[in-house]
Design an enzyme around this catalytic site. Structure first.
Site, short mmCIF file in Angstrom:
data_model
loop_
_atom_site.label_atom_id
_atom_site.label_comp_id
_atom_site.label_asym_id
_atom_site.label_seq_id
_atom_site.Cartn_x
_atom_site.Cartn_y
_atom_site.Cartn_z
N TYR A 61 0.74 -1.13 -0.07
CA TYR A 61 0.08 -0.04 0.03
C TYR A 61 0.81 1.01 -0.02
O TYR A 61 1.87 1.44 0.83
CB TYR A 61 -0.89 0.17 1.15
N GLU A 63 -0.99 4.63 -0.02
CA GLU A 63 -1.89 5.63 -0.23
C GLU A 63 -1.25 6.97 -0.07
O GLU A 63 -0.64 7.08 1.17
CB GLU A 63 -3.05 5.21 0.85
N ASP A 212 -8.77 15.95 -23.22
CA ASP A 212 -9.02 14.43 -22.86
C ASP A 212 -8.18 13.78 -24.26
O ASP A 212 -8.54 13.75 -25.15
CB ASP A 212 -10.35 13.67 -22.83
N THR A 238 -5.05 8.56 -21.07
CA THR A 238 -4.53 7.23 -20.88
C THR A 238 -3.05 7.15 -21.00
O THR A 238 -2.47 7.86 -21.87
CB THR A 238 -5.29 6.36 -21.65
N LYS A 241 -2.37 3.83 -25.08
CA LYS A 241 -2.86 3.92 -26.22
C LYS A 241 -1.77 4.33 -27.32
O LYS A 241 -0.79 3.42 -27.39
CB LYS A 241 -4.16 4.86 -26.50
N ARG A 247 -1.59 -0.24 -19.21
CA ARG A 247 -3.06 0.09 -19.02
C ARG A 247 -3.18 1.37 -17.77
O ARG A 247 -2.85 0.92 -16.60
CB ARG A 247 -3.95 -0.86 -18.87
C1 LIG Z 1 -10.03 5.30 -24.00
C2 LIG Z 1 -10.61 6.62 -23.77
C3 LIG Z 1 -10.82 6.91 -22.21
C4 LIG Z 1 -10.93 5.90 -21.06
O1 LIG Z 1 -9.71 5.08 -20.91
P1 LIG Z 1 -9.86 3.91 -20.19
O2 LIG Z 1 -8.57 3.62 -19.77
O3 LIG Z 1 -10.63 3.00 -21.05
O4 LIG Z 1 -10.77 4.10 -18.96
C5 LIG Z 1 -11.41 8.15 -21.82
N1 LIG Z 1 -11.34 9.16 -22.89
C6 LIG Z 1 -11.12 9.18 -24.19
C7 LIG Z 1 -11.24 10.12 -25.04
C8 LIG Z 1 -10.79 7.50 -24.60
O5 LIG Z 1 -10.54 7.54 -25.81
#
Ligand SMILES: *Cc1c(COP(=O)(O)O)cnc(C)c1O
Length: 434
Positions: A61, A63, A212, A238, A241, A247
């Site tokens: 942990y 936190e 985002d 994220t 990607k 992840r």
């Molecule tokens: C993939 C994605 C997310 C979420 O990501 P996760 O790791 O699957 O929760 C958020 N915003 C956008 C624009 C995305 O393409």
């Protein structure tokens, strides 16, 4: 080489202690090694990134934050998280980074908690036109506890801006609705986002501007897509990607007061203990992304995407907006055949070793379970070292499978068997890197 990948993925200990799970992991490793991964949100993380995730760092942990933990024994964890934060700030050229969110969705949840109150209005793209479920879907927290207003794309096919963000409509909608926060950044939008234009609108209505960049993070980090900074007040992303890490999620900003709110919203607002093995893997991935090779890689993602667009267009497929500036494209299948759905194409292609996802096209008349399109992305194929010549080959294979599927199930079965073999060869020529 395929053997190395398997050995890397499954420690021999797992084989001995739990052959049942080990066997499934091995089968999945083989699937990844021997099929074409065209899902735009996926990639192949390096062996070093995966190794960091499979360490003893899962045991403890931690936190809190470096220097301010709620448990003893966190000295090495503090140093690891500091490295991850430092590299994140370098990559995105910003002053503050919170690397703890478990995913992109968690990062967005923390953002809402930090900056909005329940019932507040925020603006985002019409979700069916490329947005993400955390941008105001009714059944998501963002849509249930907050009030989304949505801005559209340009739907006039005679406009040169067809299927791109309708910035004028966005401005009108925002000026009227006075959202507390404006979101840009999407899951299925192939074009450059004009962050400066968004900022002018945000300033006009006194809104916080949030980007985002979950999909384009790797392109942003390497300058292949313009940076949301300094235009955006806050950025979520994220890490798995185009950035090719584990992840996970992350929140970035430049304002100290906002950073404090975000840190409190991530912990204790949303999280308990951080996934420190994942944070170590983020540090490793950010280190990889800071190298010159990663910049080259990011550039190739986009040249490959453009090559794939060109090769598909030659074979009679319509690509929304007429192309791409990024790693992804939306293929409107109706030009190929009015009856063809995204669901059918996805299923047929998977049967032949080409993995992608059905995706609505702008103003899609079909429901999300069918759709009229597929979304394709080049990050994973580019990681294997494939180039523009291979994109031509891949487009040919896609068209062979889809055309055979349109002729009937017998034709599809015969064609798929041949394509599977060809893909296995291609994958052996371009093995997953260690
Ligand atoms: C993939 C994605 C997310 C979420 O990501 P996760 O790791 O699957 O929760 C958020 N915003 C956008 C624009 C995305 O393409």
């Amino acid at each position: 080489m395929a053997h190395d990948v398997l050995a890397q993925t499954v420690h021999s200990l797992l084989d001995h202690r739990d052959p049942q799970v080990a066997s499934l992991v091995r089968q999945e490793a083989r699937r990844q090694a021997e099929t074409l991964e065209l899902i735009a949100s996926e990639n192949h993380a390096s062996g070093a990134v995966m190794a960091a995730m499979g360490t003893c760092l899962t045991n403890k942990y931690a936190e809190g934050y470096p220097g301010a933990r709620y448990y003893g024994g966190c000295g090495f964890y503090d140093q690891i998280e500091e490295i991850a934060r430092h590299r994140a700030r370098q990559l995105f050229n910003c002053a503050f980074a919170n690397v703890q969110p478990h995913s992109g969705a968690t990062a967005n949840q923390a953002l809402f908690l930090a900056l909005l109150d329940p019932g507040d209005t925020f603006a985002s793209l019409v979700l069916a036109d490329g947005g993400h479920l955390t941008h105001g879907l009714k059944v998501n927290m963002s849509g249930k506890w907050f009030k989304p207003v949505h801005y559209p794309l340009v739907y006039d096919a005679s406009s040169p801006e067809f299927e791109r963000i309708d910035y004028d409509a966005m401005e009108k909608i925002c000026v009227r609705a006075k959202p507390k926060l404006i979101m840009c950044g999407y899951s299925a939008y192939p074009r450059v986002i004009d962050f400066a234009r968004f900022r002018r609108v945000a300033d006009r209505c006194g809104a916080i501007l949030h980007a985002d960049i979950a999909h384009i993070a790797g392109l942003v980090a390497t300058g292949v897509h313009p940076s949301p900074f300094p235009h955006c007040h806050v950025v979520t992303t994220t890490t798995h990607k185009t950035l090719r890490g584990p992840r996970g999620g992350m929140i970035l900003c430049n304002d100290e007061e906002m950073a404090r709110k975000i840190d409190r919203a991530v912990f204790p607002g949303v999280l308990g203990g951080p996934l420190m093995n994942t944070i170590a893997a983020k540090a490793v991935a950010f280190g990889e992304a800071l190298k010159p090779e990663f910049k080259e890689y990011s550039g190739r993602i986009v040249t490959n995407a453009r090559a794939l667009v060109g090769a598909l267009a030659e074979r009679g497929y319509r690509i929304t907006t007429g192309g791409t500036d990024t790693h992804l494209m939306l293929v409107d299948l109706r030009r190929k055949s009015e009856q063809l759905t995204g669901a059918d194409a996805e299923k047929w292609l998977e049967g032949a070793g080409i993995v992608c996802n059905k995706n609505g096209v702008p103003q899609d008349p079909r429901p999300p379970k069918l759709t009229s399109g597929v979304r394709l992305g080049t990050p994973a194929l580019t990681t294997r070292g494939m180039g523009e010549a291979e994109m031509g080959v891949v487009a040919g294979l896609i068209d062979r499978v889809v055309s055979a599927g349109l002729r009937g199930s017998h034709e599809l079965a015969i064609e798929s068997a041949g394509v599977v073999e060809q893909i296995r060869h291609l994958c052996h020529r371009f093995p997953l890197p260690a």
